[in-house]
Design a protein around this motif. Structure first.
Motif, mmCIF file in Angstrom:
data_model
loop_
_atom_site.group_PDB
_atom_site.id
_atom_site.type_symbol
_atom_site.label_atom_id
_atom_site.label_comp_id
_atom_site.label_asym_id
_atom_site.label_seq_id
_atom_site.Cartn_x
_atom_site.Cartn_y
_atom_site.Cartn_z
ATOM 1 N N THR A 57 7.699 14.442 -8.137
ATOM 2 C CA THR A 57 6.497 14.365 -7.244
ATOM 3 C C THR A 57 6.408 15.831 -6.759
ATOM 4 N N ILE A 58 5.158 16.604 -6.913
ATOM 5 C CA ILE A 58 4.582 17.850 -6.394
ATOM 6 C C ILE A 58 4.292 17.808 -4.814
ATOM 7 N N MET A 59 5.186 18.294 -4.140
ATOM 8 C CA MET A 59 4.726 18.424 -2.553
ATOM 9 C C MET A 59 3.562 19.174 -2.388
ATOM 10 N N PRO A 60 2.942 19.128 -1.079
ATOM 11 C CA PRO A 60 1.636 19.724 -0.789
ATOM 12 C C PRO A 60 1.968 21.343 -0.774
ATOM 13 N N THR A 61 3.210 21.762 -0.729
ATOM 14 C CA THR A 61 3.524 23.087 -0.724
ATOM 15 C C THR A 61 3.497 23.627 -2.201
ATOM 16 N N GLY A 62 3.223 22.792 -3.169
ATOM 17 C CA GLY A 62 3.556 23.317 -4.394
ATOM 18 C C GLY A 62 5.111 23.046 -4.971
ATOM 19 N N GLN A 63 5.901 22.523 -4.098
ATOM 20 C CA GLN A 63 7.371 22.444 -4.701
ATOM 21 C C GLN A 63 7.727 21.034 -5.158
ATOM 22 N N PRO A 64 8.252 20.929 -6.375
ATOM 23 C CA PRO A 64 8.479 19.673 -7.096
ATOM 24 C C PRO A 64 9.691 19.267 -6.492
ATOM 25 N N VAL A 65 9.700 17.803 -6.041
ATOM 26 C CA VAL A 65 10.896 17.137 -5.639
ATOM 27 C C VAL A 65 11.833 16.934 -6.881
ATOM 28 N N ASP A 66 12.939 17.449 -6.888
ATOM 29 C CA ASP A 66 13.788 17.545 -8.168
ATOM 30 C C ASP A 66 15.419 16.575 -7.888
ATOM 31 N N SER A 67 15.044 15.712 -6.839
ATOM 32 C CA SER A 67 16.273 14.901 -6.685
ATOM 33 C C SER A 67 15.711 13.370 -6.364
ATOM 34 N N PRO A 68 16.441 12.396 -6.413
ATOM 35 C CA PRO A 68 15.977 11.175 -6.161
ATOM 36 C C PRO A 68 15.043 10.831 -4.902
ATOM 37 N N ALA A 69 14.013 10.262 -5.205
ATOM 38 C CA ALA A 69 13.040 10.003 -3.768
ATOM 39 C C ALA A 69 12.529 8.495 -3.894
ATOM 40 N N PRO A 70 13.604 7.664 -3.555
ATOM 41 C CA PRO A 70 13.389 6.237 -3.731
ATOM 42 C C PRO A 70 12.550 5.418 -2.650
ATOM 43 N N VAL A 71 11.470 6.018 -2.320
ATOM 44 C CA VAL A 71 10.400 5.627 -1.286
ATOM 45 C C VAL A 71 10.201 4.102 -1.544
ATOM 46 N N ALA A 72 9.702 3.813 -2.719
ATOM 47 C CA ALA A 72 9.307 2.268 -3.041
ATOM 48 C C ALA A 72 10.247 1.413 -2.823
ATOM 49 N N GLU A 73 11.549 1.929 -3.290
ATOM 50 C CA GLU A 73 12.755 0.855 -3.359
ATOM 51 C C GLU A 73 13.380 0.957 -1.938
ATOM 52 N N PHE A 127 0.750 -1.449 -0.086
ATOM 53 C CA PHE A 127 0.104 -0.022 0.123
ATOM 54 C C PHE A 127 0.823 1.219 -0.055
ATOM 55 N N ARG A 128 1.931 1.171 0.749
ATOM 56 C CA ARG A 128 3.026 2.417 0.989
ATOM 57 C C ARG A 128 3.415 2.645 -0.533
ATOM 58 N N GLN A 129 3.938 1.454 -1.178
ATOM 59 C CA GLN A 129 4.639 1.486 -2.421
ATOM 60 C C GLN A 129 3.762 2.116 -3.613
ATOM 61 N N LEU A 130 2.452 1.700 -3.232
ATOM 62 C CA LEU A 130 1.382 2.038 -4.441
ATOM 63 C C LEU A 130 1.286 3.697 -4.416
ATOM 64 N N ASN A 131 1.271 4.200 -3.137
ATOM 65 C CA ASN A 131 1.343 5.527 -3.105
ATOM 66 C C ASN A 131 2.289 6.314 -2.820
ATOM 67 N N ALA A 132 3.623 5.777 -3.026
ATOM 68 C CA ALA A 132 5.009 6.292 -2.784
ATOM 69 C C ALA A 132 5.201 7.653 -3.632
ATOM 70 N N MET A 133 5.813 8.711 -3.188
ATOM 71 C CA MET A 133 6.315 9.662 -4.068
ATOM 72 C C MET A 133 7.447 9.228 -4.638
ATOM 73 N N GLU A 134 8.057 10.225 -5.856
ATOM 74 C CA GLU A 134 9.204 9.621 -6.465
ATOM 75 C C GLU A 134 9.678 11.047 -6.877
ATOM 76 N N GLN A 135 10.997 10.935 -7.553
ATOM 77 C CA GLN A 135 11.480 12.133 -8.167
ATOM 78 C C GLN A 135 10.243 12.868 -9.163
#
Length: 796
Positions: free
Chosen positions: A414-430, A404-412
């Motif tokens: 992704t737009i944060m709730p503040t509107g900021q894009p995540v511009d570096s690796p975000a390997p949450v599912a991995e 379930f967490r992997q299904l909804n995981a963010m990645e590089q």
């Protein structure tokens, strides 16, 4: 150590031993293990006096009168100071704004607030004299929670606020409020097949560093003062101390003394101003060392929090929306509460993709102990709540909790709730995949073929159980933490690097104001210098205020920011050295002008490996020294209405799997294992990286099952200011902590590194709670979990 991801060239071909990427040993390690390291409490000066602080025995009261006569008449006493003796009109200090009195005036606002100072020729004389000071208090009602803080007609903890947050809060007992609104959470909730809510409570945690607050102030002939102190932020201290003393900053010279741990608790001032005041009044060196009881009152703690969360989920596992309200108790003074609110709100969604959110976070003023920075800094409290919600959401639709967490995981991207894009690796599912794939510890270890070992049972050496009612549980959690100071703060650092010949060998000296508090920064700085300058010998100059600011040793920022400054300064020094070489020796070999030149192993070499000269020959008679600043990319403040804005520099991620065994009859918990997978960008020192991850993991485990400052809700007095009653994990409580390190370079950071020190503190706490829930079937919505919560004997 597993390593995957983008190849990143960090050494420019340098093969100098002890450089970046190697597990070099800490220069202070052996001294600390053998007891030879000099901590700030070990300092001594001829003709030294001892300082003592008289603290308030009540949490909220008017000061009717103070009588110092008997204390001042005590033989051996040199000075007794109260608020009226302060030398200037600046009588308050603070990290974000000045709301904290140097000594209480008019009233006290929390249990343990400093009221008067004593200097004497012996520490016990100072203590006895302080006890003779007569203070007449008229007690006032106490503010202890949101209801009492914001009720109609509530007493204001601070009257006449004029700080920059006062104008946008709904009540003057609220330090700061930060909403974040993105999309339409109410409309998105209509798409949900299930709505899950939860109310969570996070206890007040102490940093519990082993070296209590201490320092030595020495008056100087020019009318200034030299202060040797254990702190996290020399220049911030300086900016708060000098105005109170009425001195220019260049007459308050600060040097970092040996620090026995920090974790955020030394970011605020403690005894710094008090020692300086006594030294300047008496004309003698003054040393102040807190005992453990005093230490519990002498620094801020982690904010306790109440959190309400609502999530929606579709039957196929997609999160539709999130609403939350986070109430942080900041205690009597602001400290870093506004920044903690910013972190808690902006990271409250966790490392997940949720487009529609409605978030509010506030921090209260109360008469409880002041709270401020502690490892994880607002994100810890939020992670505890949102990860409990993830388990509930997975369970309600019958999905595996990790999947379930992997299904909804963010990645590089992704737009944060503040509107900021995540511009570096975000390997949450991995990270979740890796931690789940790690081998599980054996079942019923106490029955292993090696024989019975009661240490493996809940209760350990107390031998309270023999395993009859012990049940195993497994839990998972993942978290997201920002790196560096955020919301428009001008976060930078300074480094001075010097190269010269000493004893016929080229050596480098690195000078910064970075506070080494145990994180291993001095080790990394030497590694950077060896890598960039190709020298074996690197000296780390003591940290002081005679060089530009390095900022705070907090927010997982020092390797990123001060490491970046050291790297920058080294690169410029290297170019200067090569200029000298071209001038001195370039006529002897054309490669000086045509080849890419490197410094390696004390020599100047071409990119093909040809040696052109010894560095010592190049530098003979020369000294190259440069001081340079390094700034990361700018951030911006969050909008006070919508919470939108590019507020953070970088994010770090860690995932944990906890394995616990619980005696359900006795309410005893044994954490068997806390496996961690974390992305570090680039492991500059792999051994230190693993140590930081394991240390943060254990700190998170502490708040899960034992650590909490207990404050009486009627009197706001601290009930357990000692290590007898405030419980800490010991080596006997420490589980196995296997670590899987992932290295995915962040192209915006020096060497591609990612701040690592805080992320493991986030996810270890909810992982342990999830495992205990898995073992017992109980909801368990608070930290820490106590035996009575597991046996059904907890009071309402």
């Amino acid at each position: 150590m597993a390593t995957t991801g983008i190849p990143f060239n960090v050494t420019q071909g340098s093969k100098t031993k002890g450089g970046i990427g190697e597990s070099t040993l800490r220069p202070d390690g052996t001294l600390k293990v053998t007891g030879e390291f000099a901590y700030s409490s070990d300092m001594w000066h001829e003709d030294m006096l001892w300082g003592q602080i008289l603290r308030s025995p009540v949490a909220h009261a008017e000061i009717v009168s103070i009588d110092i006569g008997e204390a001042l008449a005590t033989p051996g006493v040199y000075a007794v100071l109260t608020h009226d003796d302060l030398p200037t009109d600046v009588k308050k200090y603070g990290l974000e704004f000045k709301d904290t009195p140097v000594l209480a005036h008019g009233k006290v606002r929390h249990h343990g607030e400093p009221v008067a100072l004593v200097a004497a020729d012996h520490p016990e004389t100072a203590r006895r004299a302080a006890a003779k000071i007569k203070v007449d208090y008229r007690e006032l009602p106490v503010i202890t929670d949101e209801a009492s803080a914001t009720a109609p007609g509530a007493i204001l903890v601070h009257e006449g606020r004029d700080d920059h947050h006062a104008g946008h809060v709904p009540h003057q007992n609220i330090v700061h409020r930060q909403p974040i609104v993105r999309g339409d959470a109410d409309k998105a909730a209509l798409r949900a097949d299930h709505i899950v809510t939860g109310d969570y409570y996070f206890g007040m945690q102490d940093q519990a560093f082993l070296g209590p607050e201490s320092g030595l102030a020495v008056p100087s002939e020019d009318g200034g003062v030299d202060l040797y102190v254990a702190t996290q932020w020399l220049h911030s201290d300086l900016g708060q101390i000098a105005p109170v003393l009425g001195l220019p900053e260049d007459k308050v010279r600060m040097t970092l003394a040996g620090v026995g741990g920090a974790f955020g608790g030394r970011e605020d001032l403690s005894m710094q101003i008090h020692a300086c005041l006594l030294a300047l009044r008496t004309g003698k060196p003054v040393k102040i060392v807190y005992n453990r009881f005093e230490s519990f009152f002498g620094h801020v703690h982690r904010h306790p929090a109440k959190l309400h969360y609502e999530h929606g989920v579709t039957k196929d596992g997609k999160i539709t929306h999130m609403k939350c309200r986070i109430v942080l108790d900041g205690g009597a003074y602001a400290s870093a509460s506004p920044a903690v609110v910013g972190n808690a709100s902006s990271l409250s969604v966790g490392p997940y993709v949720i487009d529609d959110v409605d978030i509010e976070a506030i921090a209260l003023y109360s008469n409880n102990p002041p709270c401020g920075a502690m490892r994880g800094f607002g994100a810890v409290q939020a992670c505890f709540a949102y990860e409990a919600q993830m388990d509930k959401l997975a369970d309600v639709i019958g999905m595996d909790r990790v999947e379930f967490r992997q299904l909804n995981a963010m990645e590089q991207g992704t737009i944060m709730p503040t509107g900021q894009p995540v511009d570096s690796p975000a390997p949450v599912a991995e990270l979740l995949r890796r931690v789940k794939a790690m081998p599980l510890p054996m079942e019923r270890q106490w029955e292993s073929s090696e024989g019975s070992d009661v240490r493996q049972l809940p209760g350990g050496l107390s031998n309270t159980t023999h395993g009859e009612g012990v049940v195993r549980g497994i839990g998972y959690a993942v978290g997201i933490k920002n790196v560096g100071f955020s919301e428009g703060f001008d976060d930078y650092s300074t480094a001075k690097v010097r190269m010269e010949v000493v004893g016929g060998e080229a050596v480098a000296t690195v000078h910064t104001a970075m506070a080494e508090v145990g994180q291993g920064g001095i080790t990394v700085h030497a590694q950077i210098a060896r890598t960039e300058l190709g020298v074996a010998q690197v000296t780390i100059h003591p940290a002081d205020t005679q060089v530009g600011s390095a900022g705070s040793t907090s927010a997982s920022r020092q390797t990123y920011v001060t490491g970046g400054a050291v790297k920058n300064a080294c690169e410029l020094v290297r170019e200067k050295v090569l200029e000298i070489g071209r001038r001195k020796m370039g006529t002897y070999h054309p490669a000086w002008a045509t080849a890419e030149l490197l410094l390696e192993g004390g020599k100047v070499v071409t990119d093909g490996g040809e040696v052109l000269a010894d560095l010592a020959d190049v530098l003979e008679g020369e000294v190259v020294e440069l001081e340079e600043e390094w700034r990361h990319r700018p951030t911006e403040a969050f909008d006070l209405r919508t919470g939108q804005g590019n507020g953070h520099v970088q994010y770090s991620f860690a995932a944990h799997r906890a394995v616990v065994e619980v005696d359900t009859e006795l309410g005893l918990v044994k954490v068997i294992e806390l496996a961690c997978a974390q992305d570090v960008g680039k492991a500059l020192n792999p051994l230190s990286v693993v140590g930081q991850i394991q240390g943060g993991t254990l700190q998170g485990m502490g708040i899960a099952v034992m650590e909490e400052i207990v404050v009486d809700p009627k009197t706001a007095k601290v009930r357990n200011p000692s290590f007898t009653d405030y419980l800490l994990p010991t080596i006997l409580d420490t589980p196995t902590i296997p670590v899987d390190v992932l290295e995915l370079a962040d192209e915006h950071a020096p060497y591609g590194l990612r701040g690592i020190g805080e992320a493991p503190t986030l996810s270890s706490t909810p992982a342990v709670l999830a495992a205990i829930r898995n073992a017992t079937g109980l909801q368990l919505d608070r930290t820490p979990v106590r035996p009575e919560h597991l046996t059904g004997t907890a009071s309402a």
